[in-house]
Design an enzyme around this catalytic site. Structure first.
Site, PDB file in Angstrom:
ATOM      1  N   GLY A   1       0.431   0.417  -5.078  1.00  0.00           N
ATOM      2  CA  GLY A   1      -0.441   0.190  -3.916  1.00  0.00           C
ATOM      3  C   GLY A   1      -1.041   1.484  -3.382  1.00  0.00           C
TER       4      GLY A   1
ATOM      5  N   HIS B   1       0.807  -1.239   0.000  1.00  0.00           N
ATOM      6  CA  HIS B   1       0.000   0.000   0.000  1.00  0.00           C
ATOM      7  C   HIS B   1       0.833   1.279   0.000  1.00  0.00           C
ATOM      8  CE1 HIS B   1       1.068  -0.154   4.239  1.00  0.00           C
ATOM      9  NE2 HIS B   1       0.617   1.079   4.376  1.00  0.00           N
TER      10      HIS B   1
ATOM     11  N   TYR C   1      13.170 -11.897 -12.630  1.00  0.00           N
ATOM     12  CA  TYR C   1      11.932 -11.202 -12.206  1.00  0.00           C
ATOM     13  C   TYR C   1      10.768 -11.621 -13.088  1.00  0.00           C
ATOM     14  CZ  TYR C   1       9.011  -6.890 -11.844  1.00  0.00           C
ATOM     15  OH  TYR C   1       7.996  -5.980 -11.702  1.00  0.00           O
TER      16      TYR C   1
ATOM     17  N   LEU D   1       4.293   2.708  -5.330  1.00  0.00           N
ATOM     18  CA  LEU D   1       3.738   3.482  -6.455  1.00  0.00           C
ATOM     19  C   LEU D   1       2.333   2.985  -6.790  1.00  0.00           C
ATOM     20  CD1 LEU D   1       4.215   5.366  -8.997  1.00  0.00           C
ATOM     21  CD2 LEU D   1       5.100   3.320 -10.128  1.00  0.00           C
TER      22      LEU D   1
ATOM     23  N   LEU E   1       5.242   2.106 -15.379  1.00  0.00           N
ATOM     24  CA  LEU E   1       4.392   3.011 -14.619  1.00  0.00           C
ATOM     25  C   LEU E   1       5.192   4.158 -14.009  1.00  0.00           C
ATOM     26  CD1 LEU E   1       2.514   0.171 -12.713  1.00  0.00           C
ATOM     27  CD2 LEU E   1       1.679   1.425 -14.713  1.00  0.00           C
TER      28      LEU E   1
ATOM     29  N   TRP F   1      21.066   6.705 -19.509  1.00  0.00           N
ATOM     30  CA  TRP F   1      21.644   5.370 -19.713  1.00  0.00           C
ATOM     31  C   TRP F   1      21.322   4.811 -21.094  1.00  0.00           C
ATOM     32  CZ3 TRP F   1      19.845   2.466 -14.626  1.00  0.00           C
ATOM     33  CH2 TRP F   1      20.515   3.046 -13.521  1.00  0.00           C
TER      34      TRP F   1
ATOM     35  N   ASP G   1      20.561  -1.317 -22.602  1.00  0.00           N
ATOM     36  CA  ASP G   1      19.326  -0.795 -23.210  1.00  0.00           C
ATOM     37  C   ASP G   1      18.105  -1.613 -22.783  1.00  0.00           C
ATOM     38  OD1 ASP G   1      20.460   0.397 -26.490  1.00  0.00           O
ATOM     39  OD2 ASP G   1      20.016   1.450 -24.628  1.00  0.00           O
TER      40      ASP G   1
HETATM   41  N1  LIG Z   1       6.715   0.388 -11.328  1.00  0.00           N
HETATM   42  C1  LIG Z   1       6.496  -0.089 -12.529  1.00  0.00           C
HETATM   43  O1  LIG Z   1       6.884   0.504 -13.556  1.00  0.00           O
HETATM   44  C2  LIG Z   1       5.738  -1.383 -12.700  1.00  0.00           C
HETATM   45  C3  LIG Z   1       5.321  -2.153 -11.599  1.00  0.00           C
HETATM   46  N2  LIG Z   1       4.629  -3.321 -11.822  1.00  0.00           N
HETATM   47  C4  LIG Z   1       4.201  -4.173 -10.700  1.00  0.00           C
HETATM   48  O2  LIG Z   1       3.366  -3.452  -9.800  1.00  0.00           O
HETATM   49  C5  LIG Z   1       3.561  -3.948  -8.475  1.00  0.00           C
HETATM   50  C6  LIG Z   1       3.923  -2.791  -7.562  1.00  0.00           C
HETATM   51  O3  LIG Z   1       5.067  -2.171  -8.074  1.00  0.00           O
HETATM   52  P1  LIG Z   1       5.498  -0.714  -7.508  1.00  0.00           P
HETATM   53  O4  LIG Z   1       4.342  -0.108  -6.810  1.00  0.00           O
HETATM   54  O5  LIG Z   1       6.163  -0.002  -8.627  1.00  0.00           O
HETATM   55  O6  LIG Z   1       6.607  -1.108  -6.430  1.00  0.00           O
HETATM   56  P2  LIG Z   1       7.132  -0.272  -5.175  1.00  0.00           P
HETATM   57  O7  LIG Z   1       8.546  -0.682  -4.995  1.00  0.00           O
HETATM   58  O8  LIG Z   1       6.777   1.171  -5.313  1.00  0.00           O
HETATM   59  O9  LIG Z   1       6.249  -0.872  -3.952  1.00  0.00           O
HETATM   60  C7  LIG Z   1       6.421  -2.208  -3.614  1.00  0.00           C
HETATM   61  C8  LIG Z   1       5.729  -2.437  -2.292  1.00  0.00           C
HETATM   62  O10 LIG Z   1       5.906  -3.805  -1.962  1.00  0.00           O
HETATM   63  C9  LIG Z   1       6.111  -3.876  -0.571  1.00  0.00           C
HETATM   64  N3  LIG Z   1       7.001  -4.999  -0.259  1.00  0.00           N
HETATM   65  C10 LIG Z   1       8.177  -5.307  -0.848  1.00  0.00           C
HETATM   66  N4  LIG Z   1       8.701  -6.394  -0.244  1.00  0.00           N
HETATM   67  C11 LIG Z   1       7.832  -6.755   0.747  1.00  0.00           C
HETATM   68  C12 LIG Z   1       7.816  -7.769   1.728  1.00  0.00           C
HETATM   69  N5  LIG Z   1       8.801  -8.666   1.833  1.00  0.00           N
HETATM   70  N6  LIG Z   1       6.764  -7.827   2.580  1.00  0.00           N
HETATM   71  C13 LIG Z   1       5.752  -6.929   2.490  1.00  0.00           C
HETATM   72  N7  LIG Z   1       5.694  -5.939   1.576  1.00  0.00           N
HETATM   73  C14 LIG Z   1       6.741  -5.863   0.728  1.00  0.00           C
HETATM   74  C15 LIG Z   1       6.762  -2.568  -0.131  1.00  0.00           C
HETATM   75  O11 LIG Z   1       6.286  -2.296   1.179  1.00  0.00           O
HETATM   76  P3  LIG Z   1       6.994  -1.258   2.189  1.00  0.00           P
HETATM   77  O12 LIG Z   1       6.907   0.082   1.530  1.00  0.00           O
HETATM   78  O13 LIG Z   1       6.145  -1.364   3.434  1.00  0.00           O
HETATM   79  O14 LIG Z   1       8.396  -1.748   2.404  1.00  0.00           O
HETATM   80  C16 LIG Z   1       6.267  -1.579  -1.173  1.00  0.00           C
HETATM   81  O15 LIG Z   1       5.235  -0.789  -0.667  1.00  0.00           O
HETATM   82  C17 LIG Z   1       4.650  -5.001  -8.561  1.00  0.00           C
HETATM   83  O16 LIG Z   1       4.064  -6.282  -8.625  1.00  0.00           O
HETATM   84  C18 LIG Z   1       5.349  -4.675  -9.872  1.00  0.00           C
HETATM   85  O17 LIG Z   1       5.920  -5.836 -10.443  1.00  0.00           O
HETATM   86  C19 LIG Z   1       4.326  -3.757 -13.081  1.00  0.00           C
HETATM   87  C20 LIG Z   1       4.721  -3.024 -14.174  1.00  0.00           C
HETATM   88  C21 LIG Z   1       5.450  -1.802 -14.060  1.00  0.00           C
HETATM   89  C1  LIG Z   2       8.666  -1.993 -15.649  1.00  0.00           C
HETATM   90  C2  LIG Z   2       9.865  -2.679 -16.229  1.00  0.00           C
HETATM   91  O1  LIG Z   2      11.021  -2.000 -15.758  1.00  0.00           O
HETATM   92  C3  LIG Z   2      12.245  -2.647 -16.008  1.00  0.00           C
HETATM   93  O2  LIG Z   2      12.462  -2.752 -17.377  1.00  0.00           O
HETATM   94  P1  LIG Z   2      12.860  -1.478 -18.235  1.00  0.00           P
HETATM   95  O3  LIG Z   2      11.633  -0.843 -18.749  1.00  0.00           O
HETATM   96  O4  LIG Z   2      13.924  -1.851 -19.218  1.00  0.00           O
HETATM   97  O5  LIG Z   2      13.516  -0.592 -17.100  1.00  0.00           O
HETATM   98  P2  LIG Z   2      14.015   0.889 -16.924  1.00  0.00           P
HETATM   99  O6  LIG Z   2      12.831   1.787 -16.754  1.00  0.00           O
HETATM  100  O7  LIG Z   2      15.009   0.833 -15.815  1.00  0.00           O
HETATM  101  O8  LIG Z   2      14.793   1.231 -18.293  1.00  0.00           O
HETATM  102  C4  LIG Z   2      14.100   1.548 -19.452  1.00  0.00           C
HETATM  103  C5  LIG Z   2      15.102   2.127 -20.456  1.00  0.00           C
HETATM  104  O9  LIG Z   2      15.495   3.432 -19.995  1.00  0.00           O
HETATM  105  C6  LIG Z   2      16.906   3.554 -20.077  1.00  0.00           C
HETATM  106  N1  LIG Z   2      17.391   4.561 -19.128  1.00  0.00           N
HETATM  107  C7  LIG Z   2      17.991   5.739 -19.502  1.00  0.00           C
HETATM  108  N2  LIG Z   2      18.376   6.433 -18.413  1.00  0.00           N
HETATM  109  C8  LIG Z   2      17.983   5.688 -17.323  1.00  0.00           C
HETATM  110  C9  LIG Z   2      18.127   5.916 -15.909  1.00  0.00           C
HETATM  111  O10 LIG Z   2      18.707   6.923 -15.431  1.00  0.00           O
HETATM  112  N3  LIG Z   2      17.583   4.944 -15.104  1.00  0.00           N
HETATM  113  C10 LIG Z   2      16.955   3.842 -15.600  1.00  0.00           C
HETATM  114  N4  LIG Z   2      16.430   2.939 -14.732  1.00  0.00           N
HETATM  115  N5  LIG Z   2      16.845   3.582 -16.943  1.00  0.00           N
HETATM  116  C11 LIG Z   2      17.359   4.512 -17.793  1.00  0.00           C
HETATM  117  C12 LIG Z   2      17.384   2.135 -19.773  1.00  0.00           C
HETATM  118  O11 LIG Z   2      18.725   1.998 -20.202  1.00  0.00           O
HETATM  119  C13 LIG Z   2      16.401   1.319 -20.587  1.00  0.00           C
HETATM  120  O12 LIG Z   2      16.788   1.295 -21.936  1.00  0.00           O
HETATM  121  C14 LIG Z   2      12.275  -4.000 -15.363  1.00  0.00           C
HETATM  122  O13 LIG Z   2      12.006  -3.875 -14.005  1.00  0.00           O
HETATM  123  C15 LIG Z   2      11.193  -4.817 -15.956  1.00  0.00           C
HETATM  124  O14 LIG Z   2      11.144  -6.054 -15.253  1.00  0.00           O
HETATM  125  C16 LIG Z   2       9.898  -4.117 -15.857  1.00  0.00           C
HETATM  126  O15 LIG Z   2       8.900  -4.725 -15.513  1.00  0.00           O
END
Ligand SMILES: NC(=O)C1=CN([C@@H]2O[C@H](COP(=O)(O)OP(=O)(O)OC[C@H]3O[C@@H](n4cnc5c(N)ncnc54)[C@H](OP(=O)(O)O)[C@@H]3O)[C@@H](O)[C@H]2O)C=CC1
Ligand SMILES: C[C@H]1O[C@H](OP(=O)(O)OP(=O)(O)OC[C@H]2O[C@@H](n3cnc4c(=O)[nH]c(N)nc43)[C@H](O)[C@@H]2O)[C@@H](O)[C@@H](O)C1=O
EC number: 1.1.1.271
Length: 314
Positions: A17, A12, A137, A15, A167, A203, A270
């Site tokens: 939650g 919760h 992952y 990002l 996201l 990057w 990349d």
């Molecule tokens: N961010 C993105 O671009 C994308 C995310 N997703 C998916 O969305 C979901 C959420 O991602 P996002 O919100 O970005 O992730 P965040 O890292 O922002 O949040 C992850 C949350 O998971 C909780 N957490 C992690 N480990 C544990 C644990 N061992 N026990 C209990 N809680 C835990 C953390 O809780 P706490 O804060 O209390 O430590 C945290 O609030 C994931 O399944 C991710 O794969 C899918 C596509 C893209």
């Molecule tokens: C959500 C998704 O997110 C991940 O996949 P990804 O999209 O490749 O991740 P990314 O956002 O880190 O990179 C996207 C692109 O962006 C470029 N890039 C440039 N400059 C920065 C930079 O400063 N930071 C990062 N992180 N990337 C950079 C980077 O080199 C790459 O080409 C995995 O968690 C995957 O499992 C997943 O689920």
């Protein structure tokens, strides 16, 4: 979902939650339950079973996971596969054993083959090799999808799996080593502007393409699908258009108001060249994204200024 149903939002504070909690509260759901990872470590089966036995939960949004960008995935593969397998296995199994009505599992578009045709259709899952930088992952996420499907088939549960594209939004991770590209670029351009740095390092080559969905839109889609979708097929959640990383960097540069140069660090990976999702199924279920990248970027930068700047500087 009944407005008084007990809804557990795992993750919760994250990002996704936190966006789901905001959406549910706005819609008048009053019986929400959540725990921080310190209060309830979801990798610990004993803690998870005890929590579910105590709480009598009706719905679960499983947004807790070990999450990170391309470099974090590449550097900590064991953490990413272990923690995600443990979290999802413990929660999905405890949900079944405690008669949870419905569970929504969050996967990711990284589950699709690195070189699958674009846009990515749900049926492309398991048709080719994965992107190496985040394969552990992705394998964990695919296992989660199959676990939901298997429990549905064997036990008659109603667990759905959604595949969001990249996201961004409130409560994002702005750590420059472990974050995703969009929050990282917001922070990099902001700090370069504040510190009058001559250039910002992006990057990779800047040529990969990524699709970006604002977190509040994702939360809206998750609540909508919890109420309107059942089945074993996965559902992509995206906006249906993508942007080159180099162009994204220019967009963030303009949004932040930075006037220096952009340099590309090609020593960084990349990752997959493109992962644009096909949103035909999602649209046919009655949902479409509404926040444009320009609009979402402005909101995300404002949130960063109001909430994250002092933290990252401390
Ligand atoms: N961010 C993105 O671009 C994308 C995310 N997703 C998916 O969305 C979901 C959420 O991602 P996002 O919100 O970005 O992730 P965040 O890292 O922002 O949040 C992850 C949350 O998971 C909780 N957490 C992690 N480990 C544990 C644990 N061992 N026990 C209990 N809680 C835990 C953390 O809780 P706490 O804060 O209390 O430590 C945290 O609030 C994931 O399944 C991710 O794969 C899918 C596509 C893209
Ligand atoms: C959500 C998704 O997110 C991940 O996949 P990804 O999209 O490749 O991740 P990314 O956002 O880190 O990179 C996207 C692109 O962006 C470029 N890039 C440039 N400059 C920065 C930079 O400063 N930071 C990062 N992180 N990337 C950079 C980077 O080199 C790459 O080409 C995995 O968690 C995957 O499992 C997943 O689920």
């Amino acid at each position: 979902m009944d407005k008084h149903a007990k809804i557990y939002v795992a993750g919760h504070r994250g990002l996704v939650g936190s966006a789901i909690v905001r959406r549910l509260e706005r819609e008048g759901y009053t019986n929400l339950v959540y725990r921080t990872s310190k209060e309830l470590d979801l990798t610990d089966k004993i803690q998870v079973d005890h929590f579910f036995e105590q709480q009598k939960i009706d719905y679960v949004f499983l947004a807790a996971a070990k999450v990170g960008g391309i470099v974090a995935n590449n550097e900590y593969p064991a953490d990413f596969i272990r923690d995600n397998l443990l979290i999802q296995t413990n929660v999905i199994d405890a949900a079944y054993r405690n008669n949870v009505t419905k569970l929504l599992f969050l996967g990711s578009t990284c589950i699709y083959p690195k070189l699958a045709p674009q846009p990515l259709k749900e049926e492309y899952l398991l048709t080719g090799l994965l992107e190496p930088t985040n394969e552990p992952y992705a394998i964990a996420k695919i296992a989660g999808i199959k676990m939901c499907e298997s429990y549905n088939r064997q036990y008659g549960t109603k667990y759905i799996s959604v595949m969001p594209t990249n996201l961004y939004g409130e409560n994002d991770n702005f750590d420059l080593h472990t974050s995703h590209v969009l929050p990282a670029l917001i922070r990099k351009f902001h700090e370069a502007k504040e510190n009058k740095q001559p250039f910002v390092e992006v990057w990779g080559t800047g040529t990969p393409k990524r699709e970006f969905l604002y977190s509040d839109d994702l939360a809206d889609a998750c609540v909508y699908l919890m109420d309107n979708y059942e089945g074993n097929e996965i559902v992509n959640i995206g906006v249906g258009e993508d942007i080159e990383i180099g162009q994204l960097a220019h967009l963030v540069k303009e949004t932040v108001g930075y006037n220096g140069e952009i340099q590309f660090d090609t020593s960084k990976p990349d990752g997959t060249p493109r992962k644009l999702v096909d949103v035909t199924k999602l649209n046919s279920l009655g949902w479409k994204a509404s926040t444009s990248l320009e609009e979402g970027l402005k909101k995300a930068y404002q949130w960063f200024l109001d909430n994250a700047v002092q933290k990252v500087n401390s």
